[in-house]
Design an enzyme around this catalytic site. Structure first.
Site, PDB file in Angstrom:
ATOM      1  N   ARG A   1      -4.839   0.795  -7.853  1.00  0.00           N
ATOM      2  CA  ARG A   1      -3.541   0.312  -7.360  1.00  0.00           C
ATOM      3  C   ARG A   1      -3.606  -1.199  -7.366  1.00  0.00           C
ATOM      4  NH1 ARG A   1      -4.283   4.833  -2.995  1.00  0.00           N
ATOM      5  NH2 ARG A   1      -4.469   6.538  -4.484  1.00  0.00           N
TER       6      ARG A   1
ATOM      7  N   THR B   1      -6.483  18.746  -2.308  1.00  0.00           N
ATOM      8  CA  THR B   1      -5.945  17.833  -3.323  1.00  0.00           C
ATOM      9  C   THR B   1      -6.964  17.694  -4.448  1.00  0.00           C
ATOM     10  OG1 THR B   1      -4.717  16.663  -1.610  1.00  0.00           O
ATOM     11  CG2 THR B   1      -5.049  15.488  -3.688  1.00  0.00           C
TER      12      THR B   1
ATOM     13  N   TYR C   1       0.845  -1.202   0.000  1.00  0.00           N
ATOM     14  CA  TYR C   1       0.000   0.000   0.000  1.00  0.00           C
ATOM     15  C   TYR C   1       0.884   1.256   0.000  1.00  0.00           C
ATOM     16  CZ  TYR C   1      -2.401   3.933   2.029  1.00  0.00           C
ATOM     17  OH  TYR C   1      -2.854   5.215   2.262  1.00  0.00           O
TER      18      TYR C   1
ATOM     19  N   SER D   1      -3.103  14.302   6.411  1.00  0.00           N
ATOM     20  CA  SER D   1      -4.122  13.828   5.460  1.00  0.00           C
ATOM     21  C   SER D   1      -5.496  13.779   6.123  1.00  0.00           C
ATOM     22  CB  SER D   1      -3.738  12.421   4.981  1.00  0.00           C
ATOM     23  OG  SER D   1      -4.845  11.793   4.369  1.00  0.00           O
TER      24      SER D   1
ATOM     25  N   TYR E   1      -9.851  16.334   1.667  1.00  0.00           N
ATOM     26  CA  TYR E   1     -10.670  15.684   0.637  1.00  0.00           C
ATOM     27  C   TYR E   1     -12.111  16.003   1.000  1.00  0.00           C
ATOM     28  CZ  TYR E   1      -6.935  12.409  -0.884  1.00  0.00           C
ATOM     29  OH  TYR E   1      -5.801  11.831  -1.383  1.00  0.00           O
TER      30      TYR E   1
ATOM     31  N   LYS F   1      -3.052  21.142  -4.377  1.00  0.00           N
ATOM     32  CA  LYS F   1      -2.095  20.036  -4.608  1.00  0.00           C
ATOM     33  C   LYS F   1      -2.618  19.132  -5.724  1.00  0.00           C
ATOM     34  CE  LYS F   1       0.015  16.139  -2.085  1.00  0.00           C
ATOM     35  NZ  LYS F   1      -0.702  14.929  -2.468  1.00  0.00           N
TER      36      LYS F   1
ATOM     37  N   HIS G   1       0.494  12.720  -7.102  1.00  0.00           N
ATOM     38  CA  HIS G   1       0.093  11.837  -6.010  1.00  0.00           C
ATOM     39  C   HIS G   1       1.072  10.663  -5.867  1.00  0.00           C
ATOM     40  CE1 HIS G   1      -3.815  11.744  -3.650  1.00  0.00           C
ATOM     41  NE2 HIS G   1      -3.209  10.687  -3.167  1.00  0.00           N
TER      42      HIS G   1
HETATM   43  C1  LIG Z   1       0.776   5.647   1.200  1.00  0.00           C
HETATM   44  C2  LIG Z   1       0.446   6.987   0.627  1.00  0.00           C
HETATM   45  C3  LIG Z   1      -0.738   7.616   0.994  1.00  0.00           C
HETATM   46  C4  LIG Z   1      -1.041   8.888   0.478  1.00  0.00           C
HETATM   47  N1  LIG Z   1      -2.168   9.535   0.912  1.00  0.00           N
HETATM   48  C5  LIG Z   1      -2.424  10.786   0.470  1.00  0.00           C
HETATM   49  C6  LIG Z   1      -3.538  11.516   0.979  1.00  0.00           C
HETATM   50  O1  LIG Z   1      -4.268  11.041   1.842  1.00  0.00           O
HETATM   51  N2  LIG Z   1      -3.757  12.761   0.485  1.00  0.00           N
HETATM   52  C7  LIG Z   1      -2.950  13.331  -0.480  1.00  0.00           C
HETATM   53  O2  LIG Z   1      -3.197  14.464  -0.901  1.00  0.00           O
HETATM   54  N3  LIG Z   1      -1.876  12.660  -0.951  1.00  0.00           N
HETATM   55  C8  LIG Z   1      -1.593  11.427  -0.491  1.00  0.00           C
HETATM   56  N4  LIG Z   1      -0.492  10.763  -0.953  1.00  0.00           N
HETATM   57  C9  LIG Z   1       0.413  11.426  -1.912  1.00  0.00           C
HETATM   58  C10 LIG Z   1       1.510  12.198  -1.176  1.00  0.00           C
HETATM   59  O3  LIG Z   1       0.969  13.293  -0.492  1.00  0.00           O
HETATM   60  C11 LIG Z   1       2.576  12.715  -2.158  1.00  0.00           C
HETATM   61  O4  LIG Z   1       1.950  13.448  -3.175  1.00  0.00           O
HETATM   62  C12 LIG Z   1       3.422  11.581  -2.748  1.00  0.00           C
HETATM   63  O5  LIG Z   1       3.678  10.597  -1.790  1.00  0.00           O
HETATM   64  C13 LIG Z   1       4.732  12.130  -3.291  1.00  0.00           C
HETATM   65  O6  LIG Z   1       5.485  11.128  -3.897  1.00  0.00           O
HETATM   66  P1  LIG Z   1       6.653  10.319  -3.134  1.00  0.00           P
HETATM   67  O7  LIG Z   1       5.986   9.326  -2.261  1.00  0.00           O
HETATM   68  O8  LIG Z   1       7.417   9.686  -4.255  1.00  0.00           O
HETATM   69  O9  LIG Z   1       7.460  11.325  -2.343  1.00  0.00           O
HETATM   70  C14 LIG Z   1      -0.165   9.500  -0.438  1.00  0.00           C
HETATM   71  C15 LIG Z   1       1.030   8.864  -0.795  1.00  0.00           C
HETATM   72  C16 LIG Z   1       1.344   7.624  -0.263  1.00  0.00           C
HETATM   73  C17 LIG Z   1       2.649   6.977  -0.642  1.00  0.00           C
END
Ligand SMILES: Cc1cc2nc3c(=O)[nH]c(=O)nc-3n(C[C@H](O)[C@H](O)[C@H](O)COP(=O)(O)O)c2cc1C
Length: 395
Positions: free
Chosen positions: A173, A164, A33, A115, A138, A262, A286
């Site tokens: 996924r 976002t 995940y 988040s 969200y 974002k 993301h």
């Molecule tokens: C496990 C996971 C959960 C995430 N959950 C959210 C979220 O709840 N809200 C959001 O805006 N982005 C979420 N993201 C995206 C991150 O905010 C971010 O944009 C992203 O992780 C950046 O890429 P990187 O992991 O390569 O640094 C999530 C990313 C991951 C890996």
């Protein structure tokens, strides 16, 4: 803070080592995940690969008595040019979850972005940090639910709201689908039986998970008349939670503080976001978890910087695993970056100590890279310190 033995150098030298440690300590379904992306994971890979297309142009034989990593983002003084991105379900990686990550960010002098999909109350996450904390929104549960969270975030002292816009629905996924993530989070106890083997193989995680009460409800998504949303309902709720420009106008009225948008990947969306009142935009896909086959964020960054033309601050995230990546993004026009998996691997590996270790690694990387570049500070970085591969240009 002295790191626990498993986190100390030379066992954990870089973020990839933390990833390996997280892989060893988390059940497969949880690790995948965190680690995985959408569909063929093309964008997930591209985000990291894009950094290889940018090389440094150092200025040698320069004296650097002081190396200054400070930067200012939305008027806040940060001691380090990386903020912690919102990562949903962090509490599944470690019971400390969002509180632990927020505390580690505060100790490092940078912003933690919470988040909406948090297992801890937003008030507790804010209280854990000695630095500013932002809230990521969200529209799950609808406007009334969101308004409740925004008001709580305001009262608790969150200093910016991050909306976002790349999540019209949850991305596909495939690893989560295959691993049975839905069954794991669901209401049927028998459907969880197939996970037994992988959970028993990670007894430390399992013990902590049970002591923490298992899968929590989401305390910041409080549906009027129903209470906190169960985790299993989030994916379906996201499908009805697409944020539109009209929603942004509504959010602008409800939240009077700085607004960050974002999930921007083009000059057009960036201009629109600024026109709608964004004080900052985050160039983000993301982390390759939503629409696959969009471009790497580092490649999208120059177009967004040009379109925004100084009317707002530009942040970026995606694929950052080294301090050199942070510096490349800043050279191409980012005010600062967000890191996601880089700290979440640390959280999965060792809770707060793991996040602290991730930040130590990146801070040391940034310091070393600045000195080797012959640049005294983050503020002095610019395009002249990098060369962009000709393969980046179309044609
Ligand atoms: C496990 C996971 C959960 C995430 N959950 C959210 C979220 O709840 N809200 C959001 O805006 N982005 C979420 N993201 C995206 C991150 O905010 C971010 O944009 C992203 O992780 C950046 O890429 P990187 O992991 O390569 O640094 C999530 C990313 C991951 C890996």
């Amino acid at each position: 803070m002295k790191p626990p033995r498993a986190l100390a150098s030379p066992r954990v030298v870089n973020i990839d080592d933390l990833r390996t440690l997280a892989w060893r300590r988390l059940p497969k379904v949880v690790f995948d995940y965190l680690d995985g992306g959408a569909e063929a994971e093309f964008t997930l890979r591209e985000n990291q690969r894009a950094f290889q297309g940018v090389t440094f142009r150092p200025r040698n034989a320069v004296a650097i008595p002081q190396c200054d990593q400070r930067t200012r983002v939305l008027g806040l003084d940060l001691s380090f040019p990386a903020l912690l991105a919102p990562v949903g379900y962090s509490r599944m990686m470690h019971p400390g979850g969002e509180v632990a990550a927020s505390r580690a960010a505060g100790a490092a002098g940078t912003v933690y972005i919470l988040s909406t999909i948090s297992g801890h109350k937003l008030e507790d996450v804010k209280a854990a940090s000695s630095a500013p904390v932002w809230y990521q929104l969200y529209l799950v549960g609808g406007r009334e639910t969101a308004e409740g969270a925004i008001e709580r975030a305001r009262v608790a002292g969150f200093s910016a709201l991050v909306v976002t816009i790349d999540t019209a629905r949850a991305g596909m996924r495939e690893r989560d689908f295959r691993n049975g993530m839905i069954e794991l989070l669901g209401r049927k106890p028998l459907a969880k039986l197939p996970f037994l083997a992988q959970f028993l193989a990670r007894p430390r995680w399992l013990t902590r998970f049970f002591l923490d009460g298992g899968v929590p409800r989401l305390p910041n998504i409080v549906i009027p008349g129903q209470g906190p949303m169960p985790v299993i309902d989030v994916s379906a709720a996201l499908t009805q939670a697409n944020v539109t420009w009209e929603d942004l106008q509504w959010i602008r009225k409800v939240w009077r503080g700085p607004l960050v948008v974002k999930g921007v990947l083009t000059g057009e969306d960036a201009r629109r976001a600024v026109d709608e009142g964004a004080a900052a935009v985050v160039v983000s896909n993301h982390g390759g978890r939503q629409l696959d086959c969009v471009s790497a964020t580092l490649r999208a960054l120059p177009e967004v910087v040009a379109a925004v033309d100084g009317r707002a601050e530009v942040l970026m995230d995606g694929g950052i695993r080294r301090g050199a990546d942070i510096i490349k993004a800043i050279c191409l026009g980012a005010r600062a970056v967000l890191i996601g998996r880089a700290y979440a691997y640390g959280l999965g590996a060792a809770g707060e100590a793991g996040v602290t270790r991730a930040l130590q690694i990146l801070r040391a990387d940034v310091e070393r890279t600045l000195r080797l570049l012959g640049c005294p500070s983050i503020a002095a970085l610019n395009r002249s310190y990098v060369e962009v591969s000709p393969s980046w240009q179309p044609g």
